[in-house]
Design an enzyme around this catalytic site. Structure first.
Site, short mmCIF file in Angstrom:
data_model
loop_
_atom_site.label_atom_id
_atom_site.label_comp_id
_atom_site.label_asym_id
_atom_site.label_seq_id
_atom_site.Cartn_x
_atom_site.Cartn_y
_atom_site.Cartn_z
N ARG A 163 33.82 38.76 45.52
CA ARG A 163 33.53 39.36 44.22
C ARG A 163 32.20 38.88 43.65
NH1 ARG A 163 37.09 41.39 40.96
NH2 ARG A 163 38.83 40.38 42.03
N LYS A 182 35.19 41.99 52.89
CA LYS A 182 36.10 43.00 52.35
C LYS A 182 35.75 43.43 50.93
CE LYS A 182 40.12 40.61 50.24
NZ LYS A 182 39.87 39.17 50.33
N TYR A 240 44.49 48.28 42.33
CA TYR A 240 44.59 47.15 43.25
C TYR A 240 43.92 45.90 42.73
CZ TYR A 240 45.93 50.79 46.55
OH TYR A 240 46.55 51.82 47.18
N ASP A 241 42.85 46.07 41.97
CA ASP A 241 42.08 44.90 41.55
C ASP A 241 42.28 44.59 40.06
OD1 ASP A 241 40.33 42.79 42.25
OD2 ASP A 241 38.65 43.84 41.31
N GLU A 245 34.11 31.12 50.42
CA GLU A 245 34.23 32.52 50.86
C GLU A 245 34.12 33.48 49.68
OE1 GLU A 245 38.19 32.38 52.36
OE2 GLU A 245 37.70 31.19 54.11
N HIS A 248 42.44 29.28 48.81
CA HIS A 248 41.88 30.34 47.97
C HIS A 248 42.73 30.36 46.72
CE1 HIS A 248 40.37 34.04 46.43
NE2 HIS A 248 39.70 34.36 47.52
N SER A 260 41.78 35.64 43.41
CA SER A 260 40.53 36.33 43.13
C SER A 260 40.32 36.51 41.64
CB SER A 260 40.53 37.69 43.84
OG SER A 260 39.22 38.19 43.86
C1 LIG Z 1 39.62 38.30 49.52
C2 LIG Z 1 39.32 37.01 50.09
C3 LIG Z 1 38.16 36.32 49.74
C4 LIG Z 1 37.21 36.80 48.68
O1 LIG Z 1 37.74 36.57 47.41
P1 LIG Z 1 36.89 36.78 46.09
O2 LIG Z 1 37.88 36.55 45.01
O3 LIG Z 1 36.37 38.15 46.12
O4 LIG Z 1 35.80 35.79 46.08
C5 LIG Z 1 37.88 35.14 50.37
N1 LIG Z 1 38.72 34.64 51.31
C6 LIG Z 1 39.85 35.27 51.68
C7 LIG Z 1 40.69 34.68 52.73
C8 LIG Z 1 40.18 36.46 51.08
O5 LIG Z 1 41.31 37.08 51.43
#
Ligand SMILES: *Cc1c(COP(=O)(O)O)cnc(C)c1O
Length: 835
Positions: free
Chosen positions: A699, A494, A744-745, A696, A622, A625
């Site tokens: 960014r 994404k 958004y970011d 995951e 997570h 971000s």
């Molecule tokens: C958006 C997202 C990511 C990526 O996050 P970054 O901050 O860009 O590294 C990883 N895992 C999940 C589930 C996400 O929703």
């Protein structure tokens, strides 16, 4: 304010290179003697509208009709029709109607020849003209019974290639059919600017007839009846008729896309070398490709002397179905070759009217921006940028790059790309470049701003441009593995779903984090195996779960009993990860409000999984971000271990820890994050535990890999009372486009100027010395909210200058929409930088 009226916006590019089709028909019992010539004007208009062009002029000769079209020409003989169209016309779309109209006259097609040179701007073409194979596939649906063949002639590296599809043969070998096969077709680029200027309705324009005579075109086929047309503001087309023969000339004189073609058909006795010399004299093109077709191969055609001053690049011969032979020669002025391979820049060299030398074409090439030497961009550090130590970071103005555009279509790889990983990435990319070849200065360092300047000038670009640096992606991957050797990155699609980035990461051995059916497809299309994917959306739409099940993507996350119910129903073979909540409150974007089970609820959720019969194999989290706090990762890993042990106790085969995303790359890994991850893993997930560790990151890989450039297309000066003067700018991308990241970011942007219109790059004032004016930068939509920056200092720019946004790859392009009908999709160019 004099400078403001000097608008230097680019003119849109026009594709001069034509598509051409010729269809020969056999008469039936009831066919009128005039054959195709008995088609009404209405019928022909209908035919042309299929092809997306129209008739602008008509001339009739005893043997045939000739029409000048809005885009090139149409010739109608009783037993054959020849249609030639340029631009983005849909020539082949007229074929079904043509065959139907002929059928109405009792005629059926007995032979055809479709041909075209390479397009100058292939990316502008609609389907099926993207690929010759697609054009051929369509032709086969129309003429398959004629047993056709398809050929590509000429060198893929130098000059234009010639594409021919030919099928069938004339019903009877008549004098007329042999004569019809004789043709000379010349395609020219890099026209001498003085020569090209004759074909505009400028101050010196008298009449189209006068243009035909003074340019020398009248002498190409002396004594012919000429029907010519000069377009507004520029462009020239003519048909010359003589007996059964015709000549036709089409010219696109604009600098950024200049092109001319000359064809002579039905004159078997003309000496091709003498004809070509006349053509070369009229246009003085830097490059020309000529295709000679005749009923019999003639040695005169094979070893034809080049026009004076030209060198031959190469020749190809092909025998066509129906008995004719085609010979293609490519020629160029010797000095042009040196321009294309990056000789010292001769821009600004004076050019006098009578200097009919090779230098004319030379200057023309320089004007096209083909010259390799663009002076290095003068560094510019905006006051918004928090640090001046940008050196060496991808996309920064002074980071030296060894760049090369990947040329996936032709399969040509510059030496620095021979490296196995990169070739593999290229093999996986189906669309590597949308703008064809850019001359590669062998091993010569260039800055990204010099590269952008070249691209913008060469292609006359005005829409947003994105340069994706696959070399940066490769380095980021290497840095990641060096910093956290136990953690395999599964890239979060994404963040930026660009095909080049995905292909590069696939080639490097990364896995992928997908959150929808469409994202799964993007990754699976590259040949990534389903077990290298984590479907990490903890609350999935039913359709996405069904898609994951049918595509055998088993690994997925959950954080509620309701998700377990869906998995049990639609994806019984799923292997689930329990996502727990573990936030970094300082992260740029919070996720904890929406995802992640309270660690205290972990045991209850694992029990629920047991009841639903869903297999759990690990834990994920997570922290948010854009995370910067090493302690957040340390705590999260510790909490994950507790949940992990609970799973083991309940009898699950726990073997996977997913530490999520959140990692930054713009300033390297945020201080201490990787060390905290490594030490927490060593403490809570020692190798002896036998758990595989994945992450995951989104960014991290996307952010610094892409640089955006947008054109300024409007300026406004203000002089508020008691305050410094202001200067506002409108640019081609904004909050509805890639800068949705500002909303958004929570992103901030700090563009630097790229002087395309207001100064030659080597004249750009140094940042220190340029007086800065503050003002707003607006996006293109009609919404006041669409304001990218306010009170932002820039040196004085004008329309046609550009702004460069470095480190613009994460959460930008993927969230853009076409509000106001303004499609924000940038033109993408790939580079492979090396440091
Ligand atoms: C958006 C997202 C990511 C990526 O996050 P970054 O901050 O860009 O590294 C990883 N895992 C999940 C589930 C996400 O929703």
């Amino acid at each position: 304010m004099a400078g403001d009226s000097e608008m230097q916006l680019p003119c849109p590019l026009f594709e001069g290179s034509e598509k051409r089709i010729e269809v020969g028909f056999a008469f039936g019992a009831g066919t009128p003697v005039d054959g195709l010539r008995s088609l009404s004007r209405d019928q022909l208009d209908g035919l042309m509208s299929q092809a997306a062009c129209c008739i602008v002029s008509h001339r009739a000769e005893q043997d045939f009709d000739a029409y000048v079209l809005s885009e090139s020409s149409l010739f109608v003989y009783p037993e054959r029709l020849m249609l030639k169209t340029c631009g983005t016309t849909q020539l082949l779309a007229a074929v079904p109607l043509l065959l139907k109209l002929a059928q109405g006259l009792g005629m059926h097609a007995c032979c055809t020849k479709y041909s075209r040179a390479s397009f100058l701007f292939p990316e502008k073409q609609p389907a099926p003209y993207h690929a010759f194979s697609e054009e051929v596939a369509f032709l086969e649906t129309q003429f398959g019974q004629l047993n056709g063949s398809a050929y590509v002639m000429g060198d893929a590296l130098h000059g234009l290639q010639w594409h021919i599809y030919a099928a069938g043969g004339p019903e009877r070998q008549t004098r007329c059919s042999r004569q019809a096969q004789a043709s000379i077709e010349v395609c020219m680029t890099h026209l001498c600017p003085n020569k090209a200027a004759q074909f505009c309705r400028g101050a010196n324009f008298v009449s189209a007839q006068q243009t035909t005579v003074s340019s020398g075109i009248a002498d190409l086929l002396p004594g012919s009846d000429i029907d010519e047309f000069v377009f507004e503001p520029c462009g020239y087309s003519m048909n010359g008729l003589q007996g059964e023969a015709f000549s036709t000339v089409h010219i696109t004189p604009e600098e950024a896309c200049c092109y001319a073609s000359v064809e002579l058909t039905g004159c078997p006795d003309v000496d091709p070398a003498a004809f070509l010399a006349k053509v070369a004299d009229i246009f003085r093109p830097g490059r020309m490709t000529v295709c000679l077709t005749s009923a019999a191969a003639s040695s005169a055609h094979l070893s034809m002397p080049a026009p004076k001053g030209y060198t031959a690049l190469g020749s190809s011969v092909q025998r066509l179905p129906g008995g004719a032979t085609a010979v293609v020669h490519s020629l160029q002025l010797p000095k042009l070759g040196s321009v294309l391979t990056n000789e010292p820049d001769l821009a600004g060299q004076a050019m006098s009217e009578d200097a009919r030398t090779d230098d004319d074409a030379m200057s023309s090439a320089t004007a096209l921006g083909l010259s390799g030497d663009i002076a290095p961009h003068v560094g510019y550090a905006s006051s918004h940028s928090s640090e001046s130590g940008l050196k060496g970071r991808p996309g920064s103005p002074d980071s030296p790059l060894l760049w090369a555009e990947l040329q996936g279509v032709s399969g040509v790889k510059p030496p620095e790309l021979q490296d196995a990983v990169c070739s593999k990435a290229m093999a996986l990319c189906s669309i590597v470049t949308r703008h064809g070849a850019v001359p590669v200065p062998d091993g010569k360092p260039a800055t990204i701003d010099a590269f952008l300047t070249r691209l913008i000038r060469q292609h006359g670009l005005e829409d947003p441009v994105c340069v994706v640096d696959l070399g940066a992606v490769a380095r980021l991957f290497r840095d990641w593995m060096a910093a956290m050797p136990r953690v395999v990155p599964f890239y979060a699609v994404k963040a930026n779903n660009d095909e080049g980035i995905l292909a590069m990461l696939a080639a490097l051995g990364a896995g992928f984090d997908c959150a929808s059916d469409a994202e799964l497809d993007m990754v699976l299309r590259l040949g990534v195996s389903p077990d290298r994917i984590v479907f990490a959306n903890a609350c999935k739409r039913p359709r996405d779960i069904r898609a994951a099940a049918s595509k055998q993507v088993a690994l997925t996350t959950f954080d509620t009993p309701s998700e377990l119910a869906k998995l049990a129903r639609w994806h019984p073979s799923a292997r689930a990860l329990l996502r727990i909540r573990a936030d970094d409150p300082a992260a740029r974007c919070q996720l904890g409000n929406k995802y992640g089970a309270d660690p205290d609820d972990a045991r209850a959720l694992l029990k629920a999984a047991k009841e639903f019969g869903v297999a759990v194999r690990g834990v994920s989290f997570h922290v948010g971000s854009g995370a910067t706090d090493p302690e957040a990762f340390r705590e999260a890993i510790q909490l994950a271990r507790t949940a992990f042990d609970a799973g083991t106790e309940l009898g699950f085969q726990m073997d996977l820890l997913d530490i999520g995303g959140g990692f930054c790359s713009a300033a390297g890994f945020a201080g201490g994050v990787t060390a905290a991850v490594n030490s927490a893993l060593a403490e809570h997930f020692p190798a002896s535990l036998g758990a595989q560790i994945i992450a995951e990151p989104g960014r991290y890989f996307a952010e610094t890999a892409a640089t955006l450039a947008c054109m300024v297309f409007g300026v406004r000066d203000g002089a508020p009372a008691d305050a410094a003067p202001t200067r506002d700018y409108w640019i081609t991308d904004g909050l509805y486009g890639s800068m949705n990241s500002l909303l958004y970011d929570h992103a901030t942007v700090a563009p630097r100027p790229l002087r395309i219109a207001s100064a030659a790059p080597d004249q750009a004032p140094r940042a220190e010395s340029a007086p800065l004016t503050r003002g707003s930068i607006f996006g293109p939509s009609c919404d006041g909210l669409d304001t990218v920056l306010t009170d932002y200092p820039l040196p004085r720019l004008q329309s046609g200058d550009w702004l460069v946004f470095a480190e613009h790859g994460a959460y930008t392009f993927c969230g853009a929409c076409a509000f106001n009908g303004m499609d924000p999709t940038p033109s993408i160019f790939y580079i492979f930088s090396e440091t």
